[in-house]
Write a protein that holds these residues in place. Structure first.
Motif, PDB file in Angstrom:
ATOM      1  N   PHE A   1      50.594  43.885  38.051  1.00 20.34           N
ATOM      2  CA  PHE A   1      50.399  43.449  39.432  1.00 20.34           C
ATOM      3  C   PHE A   1      49.767  44.582  40.247  1.00 20.34           C
ATOM      4  CE2 PHE A   1      53.675  40.930  37.581  1.00 20.34           C
ATOM      5  CZ  PHE A   1      53.534  39.676  38.127  1.00 20.34           C
ATOM      6  N   VAL A   2      48.585  44.343  40.778  1.00 20.20           N
ATOM      7  CA  VAL A   2      47.925  45.304  41.646  1.00 20.20           C
ATOM      8  C   VAL A   2      48.383  45.017  43.081  1.00 20.20           C
ATOM      9  CG1 VAL A   2      45.728  46.187  42.504  1.00 20.20           C
ATOM     10  CG2 VAL A   2      45.930  45.453  40.109  1.00 20.20           C
TER      11      VAL A   2
ATOM     12  N   GLU B   1      46.877  39.833  34.755  1.00 19.81           N
ATOM     13  CA  GLU B   1      46.806  40.722  35.915  1.00 19.81           C
ATOM     14  C   GLU B   1      46.638  39.888  37.183  1.00 19.81           C
ATOM     15  OE1 GLU B   1      45.137  44.923  36.182  1.00 19.81           O
ATOM     16  OE2 GLU B   1      43.440  43.728  36.878  1.00 19.81           O
ATOM     17  N   VAL B   2      47.343  40.303  38.222  1.00 18.90           N
ATOM     18  CA  VAL B   2      47.284  39.612  39.508  1.00 18.90           C
ATOM     19  C   VAL B   2      47.110  40.658  40.604  1.00 18.90           C
ATOM     20  CG1 VAL B   2      48.506  38.129  41.143  1.00 18.90           C
ATOM     21  CG2 VAL B   2      48.800  37.787  38.681  1.00 18.90           C
ATOM     22  N   GLU B   3      46.176  40.422  41.532  1.00 16.72           N
ATOM     23  CA  GLU B   3      46.013  41.288  42.702  1.00 16.72           C
ATOM     24  C   GLU B   3      46.633  40.615  43.917  1.00 16.72           C
ATOM     25  OE1 GLU B   3      42.452  43.458  43.725  1.00 16.72           O
ATOM     26  OE2 GLU B   3      41.559  42.911  41.796  1.00 16.72           O
ATOM     27  N   LEU B   4      47.410  41.383  44.658  1.00 12.96           N
ATOM     28  CA  LEU B   4      48.019  40.892  45.886  1.00 12.96           C
ATOM     29  C   LEU B   4      47.606  41.795  47.035  1.00 12.96           C
ATOM     30  CD1 LEU B   4      51.619  40.190  44.549  1.00 12.96           C
ATOM     31  CD2 LEU B   4      49.824  38.516  44.979  1.00 12.96           C
ATOM     32  N   ARG B   5      47.072  41.213  48.094  1.00 16.10           N
ATOM     33  CA  ARG B   5      46.688  42.002  49.265  1.00 16.10           C
ATOM     34  C   ARG B   5      46.864  41.162  50.515  1.00 16.10           C
ATOM     35  NH1 ARG B   5      41.404  41.447  46.869  1.00 16.10           N
ATOM     36  NH2 ARG B   5      41.383  43.656  46.398  1.00 16.10           N
ATOM     37  N   PRO B   6      47.184  41.801  51.640  1.00 14.22           N
ATOM     38  CA  PRO B   6      47.277  41.061  52.896  1.00 14.22           C
ATOM     39  C   PRO B   6      45.890  40.596  53.334  1.00 14.22           C
ATOM     40  CG  PRO B   6      47.523  43.402  53.304  1.00 14.22           C
ATOM     41  CD  PRO B   6      47.512  43.221  51.815  1.00 14.22           C
ATOM     42  N   TRP B   7      45.874  39.592  54.169  1.00 18.48           N
ATOM     43  CA  TRP B   7      44.614  38.958  54.519  1.00 18.48           C
ATOM     44  C   TRP B   7      43.701  39.869  55.323  1.00 18.48           C
ATOM     45  CZ3 TRP B   7      43.331  37.519  59.716  1.00 18.48           C
ATOM     46  CH2 TRP B   7      44.322  37.834  60.645  1.00 18.48           C
TER      47      TRP B   7
END
Length: 233
Positions: free
Chosen positions: A178-179, A223-229
């Motif tokens: 998880f990124v 793999e998954v990338e998570l970032r705020p909008w």
């Protein structure tokens, strides 16, 4: 949220943010959970808040990690889900960094992840099922100035995740990296009033982790990338 195909879990690096949120989400989903950390005070708070069993561990010590898995098996059985959430960081210019602090940072982020992944794989492969989740960061894919130790550690973690996924997926073990691309919200780091949801909500991160655990093996995410909008690309 679909029912999870797992009954037990171990969270290593159970801080008050992502680790605690994932532990709470897993217990809410009906799993028996062990949380582990080096700091006993932090560990106690997380265990109490998540209704999990707390165990101390030095993730960089092979004997300590092996002992943690032995204790976990006695407490809840073989952990079918293992999350490595620990990381180390020391900031500063390359010319001024203390080599021993850098070594320790890399050991926590990468070597500890290897030790935990190895112990998990030894137990999960004979069963032909399970999941290993690894928490990365922006530094997993992009190094920043004055943050060399963090980048080295997180790049190493991502390499471990890719290698482990290719080796273990054919054996029934779901490995996912998880990124976490942005700052994680906390009591000490609240969103400014003029920028709501500008940091990553740890509870929302936890729900994504559980969504990955619910995936069918015919379409696993590695793999998954998570970032705020509002995060810059």
């Amino acid at each position: 949220m679909a029912d999870l195909p797992y009954k037990t879990a171990l969270v290593v690096g159970a801080g008050p943010g992502i680790g605690a949120s994932v532990a709470r989400a897993l217990t809410a989903a009906g799993l028996k959970v062990v949380v582990a950390a080096r700091n006993p005070d932090r560990l106690r708070d997380v265990a109490n808040a998540s209704d999990a069993i707390g165990l101390e561990v030095d993730a960089t010590d092979p004997a300590s990690v092996a002992h943690l898995f032995e204790q976990t098996e006695r407490a809840i059985g073989v952990p079918e889900v293992v999350l490595y959430n620990a990381s180390g960081r020391v900031r500063g210019p390359l010319t001024e960094l203390d080599p021993e602090l850098v070594r320790r940072s890399i050991e926590v982020s990468s070597f500890g992840a290897f030790l935990v992944t190895q112990q998990a794989a030894r137990r999960l492969v004979p069963h032909g099922r399970g999941a290993i989740l690894l928490t990365g960061a922006t530094a997993s894919v992009k190094g920043f100035a004055n943050s060399a130790s963090f980048a080295i550690g997180k790049f190493g973690l991502r390499g471990l995740a890719q290698s482990a996924a290719r080796e273990l997926a054919p054996k029934g073990i779901h490995v996912a990296h998880f990124v976490i691309d942005g700052s994680v919200r906390s009591q000490a780091r609240a969103d400014p009033q003029d920028a709501p949801d500008s940091t990553l909500d740890p509870q929302s991160i936890a729900q994504t982790y559980l969504a990955i655990l619910a995936q069918h093996r015919s379409a696993w995410s590695w793999e998954v990338e998570l970032r705020p909008w509002v995060e810059r690309y």
